[in-house]
Motif scaffolding. Structure first.
Motif, PDB file in Angstrom:
ATOM      1  N   TYR A  74       0.840  -1.198   0.000  1.00  0.00           N
ATOM      2  CA  TYR A  74       0.000   0.000   0.000  1.00  0.00           C
ATOM      3  C   TYR A  74       0.877   1.250   0.000  1.00  0.00           C
ATOM      4  O   TYR A  74       0.642   2.190  -0.758  1.00  0.00           O
ATOM      5  N   ILE A  78      -0.202   1.048  -3.863  1.00  0.00           N
ATOM      6  CA  ILE A  78      -1.670   1.116  -3.842  1.00  0.00           C
ATOM      7  C   ILE A  78      -2.135   2.490  -3.385  1.00  0.00           C
ATOM      8  O   ILE A  78      -3.070   3.071  -3.946  1.00  0.00           O
ATOM      9  N   GLU A  82      -4.776   5.211  -5.001  1.00  0.00           N
ATOM     10  CA  GLU A  82      -5.938   5.774  -4.323  1.00  0.00           C
ATOM     11  C   GLU A  82      -5.874   7.299  -4.277  1.00  0.00           C
ATOM     12  O   GLU A  82      -6.902   7.974  -4.360  1.00  0.00           O
ATOM     13  N   SER A 210      -8.656   1.774  -6.395  1.00  0.00           N
ATOM     14  CA  SER A 210      -8.017   0.809  -5.496  1.00  0.00           C
ATOM     15  C   SER A 210      -7.513  -0.401  -6.270  1.00  0.00           C
ATOM     16  O   SER A 210      -7.409  -1.500  -5.714  1.00  0.00           O
ATOM     17  N   PRO A 215     -13.008  -0.785  -2.046  1.00  0.00           N
ATOM     18  CA  PRO A 215     -12.403   0.260  -1.206  1.00  0.00           C
ATOM     19  C   PRO A 215     -12.667   0.072   0.286  1.00  0.00           C
ATOM     20  O   PRO A 215     -11.977   0.671   1.110  1.00  0.00           O
ATOM     21  N   LEU A 220      -7.346  -2.620   3.140  1.00  0.00           N
ATOM     22  CA  LEU A 220      -7.207  -1.224   2.736  1.00  0.00           C
ATOM     23  C   LEU A 220      -7.518  -0.281   3.893  1.00  0.00           C
ATOM     24  O   LEU A 220      -6.787   0.683   4.136  1.00  0.00           O
ATOM     25  N   ARG A 224      -4.781   2.262   5.452  1.00  0.00           N
ATOM     26  CA  ARG A 224      -5.005   3.712   5.502  1.00  0.00           C
ATOM     27  C   ARG A 224      -4.811   4.241   6.910  1.00  0.00           C
ATOM     28  O   ARG A 224      -4.172   5.277   7.117  1.00  0.00           O
ATOM     29  N   ALA A 232     -11.556   6.726   2.892  1.00  0.00           N
ATOM     30  CA  ALA A 232     -11.255   6.203   1.559  1.00  0.00           C
ATOM     31  C   ALA A 232     -11.293   7.335   0.548  1.00  0.00           C
ATOM     32  O   ALA A 232     -11.923   8.370   0.782  1.00  0.00           O
TER      33      ALA A 232
END
Length: 253
Positions: A74, A78, A82, A210, A215, A220, A224, A232
């Motif tokens: 991420y 990723i 996003e 995503s 999402p 995820l 985050r 998101a």
């Protein structure tokens, strides 16, 4: 051009490559030989393929099921999808990766070339190819990526680069893995060119940003939170993350 270059020259990964690039440049200037020209060209081509292969097969690999490796993916890519205009996720957080990758490639080339051209010949060829040719191509990649994502004056060239790369972010994340200007041929060669009809058929507004994941997927959501993101991204992909605390890292040295 100048604002984008100001951003690029502060990138930590390029700072770590710079001493090796300067040493290779010195070797070329003070001991120039004709074989160095094809060595430079070879290094540039190697970097073009590295750019494509890393982007497609490492950054767009199947997301890990375990949270810790997922968080790393991420942070490296990723999150960039996003929040594609957010500088926090622009270059990832591992500024040693370009140097480690170059050093590993240098070692492989050294082992292969040593029996053919001797140790010093192998060192010279690998250094010129990888630490000058590939490093220069990598710096140009970072420049193109900066033009494509950040709010800097673009001009005709920058707008072209932006259009090509944004097709990957906003239309079809299964295609257009090249970033460097003029490299659409490598996607055609590898079977991943941008195709408008195919992009429309694959497009899912909910999961586009995503890279195909829901999402609300717990991985995820957890990732985050780990990086201070409160919510998101908007499905349009244009909103910036609401972070409780942000440490700008793309310029970190």
């Amino acid at each position: 051009m100048i604002p984008a270059l100001r951003i690029v020259i502060h990138m930590g990964g390029l700072h770590r490559l710079a001493p090796f690039w300067l040493a290779g440049l010195g070797l070329i200037v003070f001991n120039f030989q004709l074989w160095m020209l094809p060595a430079l060209a070879y290094g540039v081509v190697i970097q073009w393929f590295n750019e494509y292969l890393i982007h497609r097969f490492i950054y767009h690999r199947k997301p890990p099921t375990e949270q810790s490796p997922f968080n790393k993916l991420y942070r490296s890519h990723i999150g960039h999808h996003e929040f594609p205009q957010d500088e926090e996720f622009f270059t990832g957080d591992d500024h040693w990766f370009p140097l480690r990758f170059a050093a590993g490639s240098f070692a492989v080339h050294l082992l292969v070339l040593w029996p053919l051209v001797g140790l010093w010949g192998a060192v010279q060829f690998a250094w010129v190819a990888l630490f000058v040719g590939s490093a220069a191509a990598f710096a140009f990649y970072e420049y193109c990526h900066t033009l494509a994502h950040l709010n800097v004056p673009k001009g005709r060239f920058g707008k072209w680069v932006t259009r090509e790369h944004m097709a990957h972010h906003y239309q079809d994340h299964h295609a257009t893995f090249h970033v460097t200007a003029g490299m659409a041929w490598i996607d055609r060669l590898m079977g991943t060119p941008h195709d408008p009809a195919r992009a429309r058929a694959r497009y899912d507004r909910t999961t586009m940003m995503s890279i195909g994941m829901n999402p609300d997927d717990l991985r995820l959501v957890t990732a985050r939170k780990a990086y201070g993101i409160a919510k998101a991204p908007a499905t349009s992909g244009r909103a910036q993350p609401a972070r409780a605390k942000v440490a700008r890292v793309q310029h970190k040295t």
